[in-house]
Write a protein that holds these residues in place. Sequence first.
Motif, short mmCIF file in Angstrom:
data_model
loop_
_atom_site.label_atom_id
_atom_site.label_comp_id
_atom_site.label_asym_id
_atom_site.label_seq_id
_atom_site.Cartn_x
_atom_site.Cartn_y
_atom_site.Cartn_z
N MET A 106 0.85 -1.24 0.16
CA MET A 106 0.00 -0.07 -0.10
C MET A 106 0.97 1.17 -0.18
N HIS A 107 0.31 2.16 -0.61
CA HIS A 107 1.21 3.38 -0.64
C HIS A 107 1.15 4.03 0.76
N GLU A 132 0.35 6.93 1.77
CA GLU A 132 -0.81 7.96 2.30
C GLU A 132 -1.92 7.14 2.38
N ASP A 133 -2.16 6.02 1.58
CA ASP A 133 -3.35 5.12 1.78
C ASP A 133 -3.34 4.48 3.10
N GLU A 176 -6.46 4.97 5.85
CA GLU A 176 -7.07 4.07 6.31
C GLU A 176 -6.89 3.88 7.82
#
Length: 71
Positions: free
Chosen positions: A1-2, A4-5, A9
């Motif tokens: 996952m990035h 920022e993601d 989350e």
Amino acid sequence: MHPEDIKAELRKRGWNGAKIGQKLGVSRHCVSAVIRGRCRSATIEKEIATILEKPLYVVFPNYYSCQSSSD
């Protein structure tokens, strides 16, 4: 996952780096560094994956494979 993601989350679930750090006894800066891929901590990585209810290989695909027994 990035990164920022991951942060987005975590926020959706009511968590942030400071809260995770407090739970684990580390600084928020350490948590942030792990999220951004600047350093590694299996403890922090596992905690983040647990909070996100995702396997380690989804959250940190650069470090874990889907065949890993660590997920």
